[in-house]
Design an enzyme around this catalytic site. Structure first.
Site: not given
Ligand code: GRF
Length: 198
Positions: A12, A14, A89, A92, A106, A108, A149, A178
């Site tokens: 989490g 992000n 992951l 959907i 999303n 990536h 993607d 990110e």
């Molecule tokens: C991140 O590297 C994101 O780019 C990818 O999965 C990871 C998620 O990390 N889609 P977090 O759960 O947000 O730390």
């Protein structure tokens, strides 16, 4: 102010980056829900700790479709404007994507269209970038459609990785990007710079 639902499957970071920008007053958005297919993941623990409503998708073969229908009802009550996949992951169902067409984004951890597609997530991406001796990597925010993607790219930012010694070093550099560009894109939706196109 927009209402967002953040879909997660991991630690989490992000989600926390988005939460932080909102708390700092830099992002006029409200995290109305956190959704996951992993009820024990760090992101869900964070959401519960912050009293953010959560929804757990049942991913089993015969219950997944019904679970996404329940999710649709759960989200419709919250008047969600934008769905943000942040390390989510789970494939959907196309019916759900149709319902939220052009309102799912999303993050990536690579410069799409390179290093994207089925199986290219997390450390798999950074290992491939490292093995190919790339000099730059970065992160991409894109719209989500039925193909992994594949949706239209909204924002990308790159980072120099010419001196890295491992895929883990790439992951660390990319994660910082990110945490920067995902809140930036959400803000562009929230302030009307990016228009919703139903
Ligand atoms: C991140 O590297 C994101 O780019 C990818 O999965 C990871 C998620 O990390 N889609 P977090 O759960 O947000 O730390």
């Amino acid at each position: 102010m927009i209402n967002i639902a953040v879909f997660v499957s991991g630690r989490g970071s992000n989600l926390k980056a988005i939460f932080e920008q909102i708390k700092l007053g830099n992002l006029p958005a409200n995290i109305s829900a956190v959704v996951s297919n992993k009820k024990g993941c760090g992101a869900i623990h964070f959401a519960v700790d912050k009293n953010i409503p959560t929804f757990i998708i049942v991913n089993s073969k015969d219950e997944k479709f019904a679970s996404y229908r329940k999710l649709e009802n759960f989200l419709s009550g919250l008047k969600i404007d934008l769905i943000v996949l942040a390390g989510f992951l789970n494939k959907i169902p196309k019916e759900f994507i149709e319902l939220y067409r052009n309102r799912i984004i999303n993050i990536h951890p690579a410069l799409l269209p390179k290093y994207g597609g089925k199986g290219m997530y997390g450390s798999n991406v950074h290992k491939a970038v490292f093995e190919n001796k790339e000099n730059i990597s970065g992160a991409t925010v894109h719209f989500v459609d039925e193909i992994y993607d594949n949706g239209k790219i909204i924002k990308q930012e790159n980072v120099d990785i010419s001196n890295v010694k491992s895929p883990e070093e790439i992951a660390e550099k990319v994660l910082k990007i990110e945490h920067k560009i995902l809140p930036e894109v959400i803000k562009e939706f929230a302030t009307g710079i990016i228009k919703f196109n139903n």
